[in-house]
Design an enzyme around this catalytic site. Structure first.
Site, PDB file in Angstrom:
ATOM      1  N   ASP A  72      15.195  78.251 -14.433  1.00  0.00           N
ATOM      2  CA  ASP A  72      13.909  77.631 -14.126  1.00  0.00           C
ATOM      3  C   ASP A  72      14.160  76.229 -13.569  1.00  0.00           C
ATOM      4  O   ASP A  72      14.428  75.292 -14.312  1.00  0.00           O
ATOM      5  CB  ASP A  72      13.026  77.556 -15.374  1.00  0.00           C
ATOM      6  CG  ASP A  72      11.627  77.068 -15.049  1.00  0.00           C
ATOM      7  OD1 ASP A  72      10.826  77.877 -14.551  1.00  0.00           O
ATOM      8  OD2 ASP A  72      11.336  75.883 -15.283  1.00  0.00           O
ATOM      9  N   GLU A  74      13.543  72.523 -11.812  1.00  0.00           N
ATOM     10  CA  GLU A  74      12.566  71.465 -11.589  1.00  0.00           C
ATOM     11  C   GLU A  74      12.953  70.795 -10.278  1.00  0.00           C
ATOM     12  O   GLU A  74      14.144  70.675  -9.968  1.00  0.00           O
ATOM     13  CB  GLU A  74      12.562  70.446 -12.735  1.00  0.00           C
ATOM     14  CG  GLU A  74      12.165  71.024 -14.084  1.00  0.00           C
ATOM     15  CD  GLU A  74      10.787  71.657 -14.087  1.00  0.00           C
ATOM     16  OE1 GLU A  74       9.917  71.205 -13.309  1.00  0.00           O
ATOM     17  OE2 GLU A  74      10.572  72.611 -14.850  1.00  0.00           O
ATOM     18  N   ASP A 171      11.777  80.086  -7.322  1.00  0.00           N
ATOM     19  CA  ASP A 171      13.079  79.469  -7.571  1.00  0.00           C
ATOM     20  C   ASP A 171      14.168  80.003  -6.643  1.00  0.00           C
ATOM     21  O   ASP A 171      14.913  79.228  -6.029  1.00  0.00           O
ATOM     22  CB  ASP A 171      13.504  79.692  -9.031  1.00  0.00           C
ATOM     23  CG  ASP A 171      12.540  79.079 -10.016  1.00  0.00           C
ATOM     24  OD1 ASP A 171      12.800  77.979 -10.525  1.00  0.00           O
ATOM     25  OD2 ASP A 171      11.485  79.712 -10.284  1.00  0.00           O
ATOM     26  N   HIS A 229       7.159  72.906 -17.775  1.00  0.00           N
ATOM     27  CA  HIS A 229       7.761  72.318 -16.586  1.00  0.00           C
ATOM     28  C   HIS A 229       9.049  71.548 -16.863  1.00  0.00           C
ATOM     29  O   HIS A 229       9.494  70.789 -16.022  1.00  0.00           O
ATOM     30  CB  HIS A 229       6.777  71.398 -15.845  1.00  0.00           C
ATOM     31  CG  HIS A 229       5.578  72.115 -15.337  1.00  0.00           C
ATOM     32  ND1 HIS A 229       5.633  73.061 -14.354  1.00  0.00           N
ATOM     33  CD2 HIS A 229       4.283  72.048 -15.713  1.00  0.00           C
ATOM     34  CE1 HIS A 229       4.415  73.542 -14.124  1.00  0.00           C
ATOM     35  NE2 HIS A 229       3.591  72.942 -14.943  1.00  0.00           N
ATOM     36  N   ASP A 245      10.600  75.833 -20.924  1.00  0.00           N
ATOM     37  CA  ASP A 245      10.251  76.963 -20.050  1.00  0.00           C
ATOM     38  C   ASP A 245      11.282  78.087 -20.137  1.00  0.00           C
ATOM     39  O   ASP A 245      10.927  79.263 -20.252  1.00  0.00           O
ATOM     40  CB  ASP A 245      10.124  76.486 -18.597  1.00  0.00           C
ATOM     41  CG  ASP A 245       8.843  75.698 -18.374  1.00  0.00           C
ATOM     42  OD1 ASP A 245       8.025  75.617 -19.311  1.00  0.00           O
ATOM     43  OD2 ASP A 245       8.663  75.169 -17.278  1.00  0.00           O
TER      44      ASP A 245
END
Length: 270
Positions: A72, A74, A171, A229, A245
């Site tokens: 995941d 950012e 992603d 997030h 997450d």
């Protein structure tokens, strides 16, 4: 001697599974959608001398993959959106496909180069502050570290089946290939196939999780713990031991596996 040994091992595993079925009786075929049931089954097996691995064999159906790699990202962001976006946090959880437990973690922050200064909006959304990315490796260096970690964990062995899992297609369909193209970097083949957890959840539950992790946790009666997030939850704003997450994704996968769901690749070939 290899074939007789393999035959013996198979017979022993069959014998153990047969014993487990006798211990659990009709419970083995009861709906396993509730964690409490699986916990009860595990305790019952343990009382009869079965270990955790045997309990896992009974609780979970066989998956198609040895490992699931929960990822995941950012990335830099603002309102209106900045271009190009750049990955600033790169987390991966290695999930055992048999037990659905986390076995290993990869986590690095990444220094953005096109927009090196994080915006207040980005910090508010992700919990990542400027000090966390200043002086960190570039994306190219982080990708090299990922490959080293994959090798160390045995994930590059052709006999080991693994696949990435993301909450959405962004992603690995948009963010990573887009930034690699901008920087002139190759994308490793293992990043080119993945499971979109939103699609897997919709196949299992019959409804689309419009609000992503929040809807999936709610639909499975799971508590969303930690700051949304944040990839691994190592921000200064929250404890690294809280669910983030990635850990929420892993928890959802484990719950769906308890219910008998078999995860399959959802991405289309590049």
């Amino acid at each position: 001697m290899l074939a007789p040994l393999q035959t013996g091992a198979a017979r022993f595993s069959s014998y153990l599974l047969s014993r487990a079925r006798k211990v659990l009786g009709s419970q083995l075929f009861s709906p396993c959608g509730v964690p409490e049931f699986c916990s009860l089954s595990t305790r019952k097996l343990a009382a009869h001398g079965f270990g955790a691995s045997m309990a896992a064999m009974v609780s979970f159906p066989p998956q198609r993959y040895h490992y699931f790699l929960v990822l995941d990202f950012e990335a830099t962001c603002d309102k209106p959106q900045i271009h190009p976006q750049e990955i600033i946090e790169f987390p991966i959880l290695k999930l055992n496909g048999r037990t659905m437990e986390i076995e290993s973690t990869f986590h690095m922050y990444v220094q953005p180069v096109v927009h090196p200064q994080l915006t207040p909006f980005c910090t508010e959304l992700t919990g990542i502050i400027q000090a966390m990315v200043d002086g960190q490796p570039s994306l190219q260096q982080v990708l090299e570290r990922v490959d080293e970690w994959m090798a160390k964990e045995g994930l590059l062995d052709p006999n080991v089946k693994s696949i990435f899992v993301t909450c959405g297609d962004w992603d690995l369909k948009v963010m990573l290939p887009g930034q690699c193209q901008y920087l002139g970097l190759p994308v490793a083949d293992y990043f080119k196939q993945w499971i979109n957890l939103k699609k897997a959840y919709s196949f299992a539950m019959g409804c689309w999780p419009k609000n992503g992790l929040l809807d999936m946790n709610k639909g499975l009666s799971l508590q969303h713990i930690g700051r949304p997030h944040s990839g691994i939850g190592q921000s200064l704003h929250i404890s690294p031991w809280q669910l983030d997450d990635c850990k929420n994704i892993a928890n959802i996968m484990k719950t769906l596996a308890y219910r008998g769901f078999i995860f399959k690749q959802t991405s289309k070939p590049f």
